[in-house]
Design a protein around this motif. Sequence first.
Motif, short mmCIF file in Angstrom:
data_model
loop_
_atom_site.label_atom_id
_atom_site.label_comp_id
_atom_site.label_asym_id
_atom_site.label_seq_id
_atom_site.Cartn_x
_atom_site.Cartn_y
_atom_site.Cartn_z
N PRO A 60 15.06 36.94 31.58
CA PRO A 60 15.07 38.11 30.62
C PRO A 60 14.03 37.99 29.56
CG PRO A 60 17.19 36.59 30.90
CD PRO A 60 16.13 35.97 31.60
N LEU A 61 13.39 37.06 29.49
CA LEU A 61 12.12 37.06 28.57
C LEU A 61 11.03 37.74 29.33
CD1 LEU A 61 12.19 33.68 26.86
CD2 LEU A 61 12.77 35.90 25.98
N SER A 62 10.89 37.89 30.50
CA SER A 62 9.74 38.39 31.47
C SER A 62 9.99 39.95 31.71
CB SER A 62 9.50 37.73 32.62
OG SER A 62 10.69 37.85 33.55
N VAL A 63 11.22 40.15 31.05
CA VAL A 63 11.48 42.06 31.27
C VAL A 63 10.16 42.82 30.82
CG1 VAL A 63 13.13 43.82 30.59
CG2 VAL A 63 13.82 41.62 31.51
N PRO A 64 9.72 42.52 29.70
CA PRO A 64 8.47 43.25 29.31
C PRO A 64 7.49 43.49 30.10
CG PRO A 64 9.02 41.89 27.50
CD PRO A 64 10.06 41.64 28.59
N GLY A 65 7.21 42.31 30.97
CA GLY A 65 6.18 42.31 31.81
C GLY A 65 6.68 43.19 33.08
N LEU B 164 2.60 40.61 34.89
CA LEU B 164 3.95 39.51 35.11
C LEU B 164 3.07 38.41 34.65
CD1 LEU B 164 5.72 40.73 38.15
CD2 LEU B 164 6.56 40.69 35.89
N TYR B 165 2.10 38.03 35.19
CA TYR B 165 1.34 36.51 34.93
C TYR B 165 0.99 36.40 33.73
CZ TYR B 165 -2.33 33.23 34.63
OH TYR B 165 -3.25 32.11 34.28
N TYR C 247 -0.60 47.45 49.03
CA TYR C 247 -1.87 46.98 49.12
C TYR C 247 -2.74 47.40 47.90
CZ TYR C 247 -6.54 45.85 50.61
OH TYR C 247 -7.86 45.26 50.82
N ASP C 248 -2.63 48.64 47.46
CA ASP C 248 -3.41 49.07 46.40
C ASP C 248 -2.90 48.96 44.93
OD1 ASP C 248 -5.49 50.64 45.39
OD2 ASP C 248 -4.43 52.36 45.02
N PHE C 249 -1.50 48.61 44.69
CA PHE C 249 -1.33 48.60 43.50
C PHE C 249 -0.47 47.32 43.18
CE2 PHE C 249 -0.44 53.58 44.06
CZ PHE C 249 -1.42 53.57 43.40
N LEU C 250 -0.59 46.36 44.10
CA LEU C 250 -0.22 44.94 43.86
C LEU C 250 -0.68 44.16 42.57
CD1 LEU C 250 1.89 42.85 44.79
CD2 LEU C 250 0.36 41.91 46.43
N PRO C 251 -2.26 44.36 42.62
CA PRO C 251 -2.78 43.58 41.36
C PRO C 251 -2.17 43.96 40.00
CG PRO C 251 -4.53 44.25 42.93
CD PRO C 251 -3.19 44.93 43.57
N PHE C 252 -1.95 45.29 39.95
CA PHE C 252 -1.30 45.98 38.77
C PHE C 252 0.12 45.66 38.44
CE2 PHE C 252 -4.33 49.21 40.25
CZ PHE C 252 -5.04 49.14 39.22
N MET C 253 0.71 44.92 39.37
CA MET C 253 1.98 44.15 39.08
C MET C 253 1.94 42.88 38.79
SD MET C 253 5.54 44.96 38.92
CE MET C 253 5.75 46.42 40.10
N ILE C 254 0.79 42.27 39.53
CA ILE C 254 0.88 40.79 39.22
C ILE C 254 0.26 40.42 38.04
CG2 ILE C 254 -0.53 38.80 39.93
CD1 ILE C 254 -0.18 39.75 42.71
N LEU C 255 -0.63 41.22 37.59
CA LEU C 255 -1.28 40.72 36.29
C LEU C 255 -0.45 40.91 35.09
CD1 LEU C 255 -4.83 42.06 36.69
CD2 LEU C 255 -4.23 40.00 36.78
N VAL D 141 4.68 35.19 42.88
CA VAL D 141 3.35 34.83 42.75
C VAL D 141 2.70 34.56 41.34
CG1 VAL D 141 0.72 35.69 43.12
CG2 VAL D 141 2.65 35.99 44.97
N ALA D 142 3.26 35.48 40.60
CA ALA D 142 2.96 35.28 39.04
C ALA D 142 3.56 34.23 38.44
CB ALA D 142 3.33 36.69 38.16
N TYR D 143 4.79 33.96 38.80
CA TYR D 143 5.58 32.81 38.32
C TYR D 143 4.93 31.39 38.65
CZ TYR D 143 9.58 29.63 37.19
OH TYR D 143 10.08 28.65 36.69
N ILE D 144 4.44 31.35 40.03
CA ILE D 144 3.73 30.07 40.67
C ILE D 144 2.41 29.65 39.88
CG2 ILE D 144 2.82 28.87 42.61
CD1 ILE D 144 4.91 30.34 44.29
N LEU D 145 1.74 31.05 39.70
CA LEU D 145 0.33 30.74 39.06
C LEU D 145 0.65 30.39 37.70
CD1 LEU D 145 -1.67 33.92 40.34
CD2 LEU D 145 -1.80 31.50 40.96
N ALA D 146 1.68 31.06 36.89
CA ALA D 146 1.86 30.90 35.52
C ALA D 146 2.14 29.29 35.14
CB ALA D 146 2.59 31.95 34.84
N LYS D 147 2.96 28.99 36.03
CA LYS D 147 3.82 27.77 35.81
C LYS D 147 3.07 26.51 36.37
CE LYS D 147 7.28 29.20 33.40
NZ LYS D 147 7.10 28.92 31.71
#
Length: 265
Positions: free
Chosen positions: A182-187, A150-151, A140-148, A81-87
């Motif tokens: 590899p460059l997205s590892v910090p996210g 990464l995005y 359901y509760d924590f998904l936004p905390f993973m998406i943001l 989701v984050a990859y599609i939104l970002a690209k």
Amino acid sequence: MHIFRFSRKTLGIPYALFLLLFVVSPLIVLFYYAFTNGEGQFTIANFTGFFTDPNTMGTLCYSFAIALVTTLVCLLIAYPVAYILAKSHLKKKSVLVMLFIMPMWINFSLRITALKEILTLIEGNLAYYPFLNAVCGMTYDFLPFMILPLYNTISKLDDSLIEAAKDLGANDRAAFFKITLPLSVPGIVSGVSMVFLPAMTNYVVLDMLYNSTYIMGSLIGSYFAAYNWHGGSMIALILLAIICAFTLLRRGMEDDDQTIGGALL
């Protein structure tokens, strides 16, 4: 006569007082109860008792299993989701990002209650699949905390690196696994730390979805409810050590040119 001169350091006085009263002082009390017995004498029995008690270790393992599965599910959903939104080149992709944030504006209890009704409609009896329901509620509760995070990280990647890789003969798959991932590892590290640790202690989801098994948060609550402040303080202190370890890991994974993905929150 001394004349008071205002400086920028003066602005830090309220913050220092806040830290002293609401961070340092509670930690001192926590350390005191964790390493003392009922008579106020120093002891490490609370520490050794945590690792020798099968109940606490079983709760820790169960909490770790729920947190691990929840984190993996969130990562598998959030990264695409984050990859599609970002690209994507959509003009209104910021609106799509906002749609993922909007559930966080709704009261936590209302969201889990709504999810409980949906799961009840599907399963009939929530007691049949307690672990699955807990993972669904946590995801359901924590998904936004993973998406943001990464995005935020993927959107800052330099597209010229991908173009250079393709000019050197790499296909889309190779460019993704050699450059983007590899460059997205910090996210990823930031998102994992923001999901894994809360998932180990959020016992409210389990209670609302009829999961009677203890996790670390409910275990601490049971100790304090039984007026065993010494054991509860030690468990809280061990969780604090785990949080510090994750924080140091996340700091070590950061690059100078990238900020923490979770700062977007």
